[in-house]
Write a protein that holds these residues in place. Structure first.
Motif, short mmCIF file in Angstrom:
data_model
loop_
_atom_site.label_atom_id
_atom_site.label_comp_id
_atom_site.label_asym_id
_atom_site.label_seq_id
_atom_site.Cartn_x
_atom_site.Cartn_y
_atom_site.Cartn_z
N LYS A 21 81.81 26.87 72.60
CA LYS A 21 80.83 26.65 73.67
C LYS A 21 80.28 25.23 73.64
N THR A 78 84.14 33.89 62.92
CA THR A 78 84.18 34.33 64.32
C THR A 78 82.93 33.86 65.07
N LYS A 92 88.86 25.13 70.20
CA LYS A 92 89.01 26.53 69.84
C LYS A 92 89.60 26.68 68.43
N GLN A 105 82.80 30.94 68.10
CA GLN A 105 82.28 31.17 69.45
C GLN A 105 81.26 30.11 69.84
#
Length: 347
Positions: free
Chosen positions: A43, A35, A48, A39
């Motif tokens: 960025k 996770t 994704k 993230q």
């Protein structure tokens, strides 16, 4: 930073491609780290990752059925299954499985347990926390006259595999009666719960409960961890140093052999239930863009994800293992036998 990975992948047909979202499924132990990596990676790149923490058995099932771009497990797949399903596996990080308790009057890390005591608890032979066998190993504690409630994973779990592999290595009776696997036939007194999150939640509200999970869950939930007696007879705490000690006393560092289990390793400071989390991808992929995106994600994680891994006390792979992983990832081909085009994102 894994400079060799950059050089190796740049030697392939590297090209700029549009953002490719990927899916993964499996290990709950790896979920906190994946996770965080996801993230930061989104960025950085715009790509994704949708990761389902459904347990190691579920992740292996999905990758075998080509229902996910990668599977994740806390135990290595057998060579026979890798060959049968034409899969490549590689580890991502090292950590530890940790027993923890909800025991009034006992502070974090005060309780000392051995493999024999844990085996006795999970096989129904110890029913009260003030049992003489537990008291003998904890002479300075006032143990409550409280019923023991052992909690275990109901789903196919790599965490369970590592936990029971340890018990099987140290306790012959456990090995004969229960053995080690992703799921086992637990004693009737053991309450089984699906997923690490729900197991932790149940323990928090249940006095007398004992459970096990990957160390990141202990950190994130401020759980009352147990000190374990290791092979050298020393009680040790779970942390980065004790995981590193187990790793250093294995063949991983010198030989790059990541098929070796890391449980019950020698060394006075070694955590006895150390393990790794693994990823599975197709060796010959029918979806080269998506498989290339998976390889891109984990190569980025090896190169730039150390700080995030360190924040949860996961341990990076030794250079020898990373070199082997990168070499094997470069062998993945499409249906025509062509090596994949893998863009590399670096700082």
């Amino acid at each position: 930073m894994l400079k060799h990975a950059v050089l190796l992948f740049c030697a392939l047909a590297v090209s700029a491609t549009q953002a490719t979202d990927i899916t993964g499924a499996g290990s709950t132990a790896a979920a906190p780290l994946y996770t965080k990596w996801q993230q930061a990676y989104t960025k950085k790149t715009g790509n994704k990752l949708a990761y389902e923490a459904i347990g190691s058995s579920g992740g292996i099932k999905k990758i075998k059925e080509n229902a996910s771009d990668f599977g994740a497990s806390d135990a290595p797949m057998s060579a026979a299954d890798l060959k049968k399903f034409n899969l490549l596996d590689f580890p991502t990080v090292i950590s530890g499985v940790v027993p923890f308790v909800n025991l009034p009057g006992v502070k974090d890390g005060e309780l000392h347990l051995s493999a024999d005591l844990i085996a006795a608890i999970y096989s129904g032979k110890i029913e009260k926390w003030n049992d003489a066998a537990i008291a003998k190993e904890n002479p300075k504690l006032t143990l409550p006259n409280l019923r023991v409630l052992p909690l275990a994973r109901a789903d196919g779990s790599g965490t369970t595999f590592t936990f029971t592999d340890y018990l099987s290595r140290v306790n012959p009776e456990w090995k004969k009666q229960y053995g080690s696997n992703f799921s086992i036939a637990w004693h009737a007194d053991v309450k089984t719960i699906k997923g690490s999150d729900d197991l932790v939640a149940t323990l928090k509200k249940t006095m007398g409960a004992i459970g096990y999970a990957e160390y990141a869950y202990v950190v994130e939930n401020s759980l009352n961890y147990v000190q374990l007696k290791n092979r050298e007879g020393q009680y040790v705490r779970p942390n980065a140093l004790s995981f590193k000690s187990a790793l250093a006393n294995s063949g991983w560092k010198n030989t790059g052999n990541f098929e070796e289990m890391l449980t019950d390793k020698p060394g006075p400071g070694s955590w006895p239930i150390t393990g790794a989390t693994y990823v599975y991808v197709p060796r010959i992929t029918s979806q080269p863009e998506r498989t290339a995106a998976v390889i891109q994600f984990f190569t980025w994680a090896f190169m730039e994800g150390d700080e995030l891994a360190n924040s949860l006390d996961y341990i990076r792979l030794p250079d020898s293992v990373q070199a082997r992983v990168v070499h094997e990832m470069s062998s993945v081909v499409d249906a025509k036998g062509n090596r994949l085009s893998v863009p590399i994102f670096v700082k």
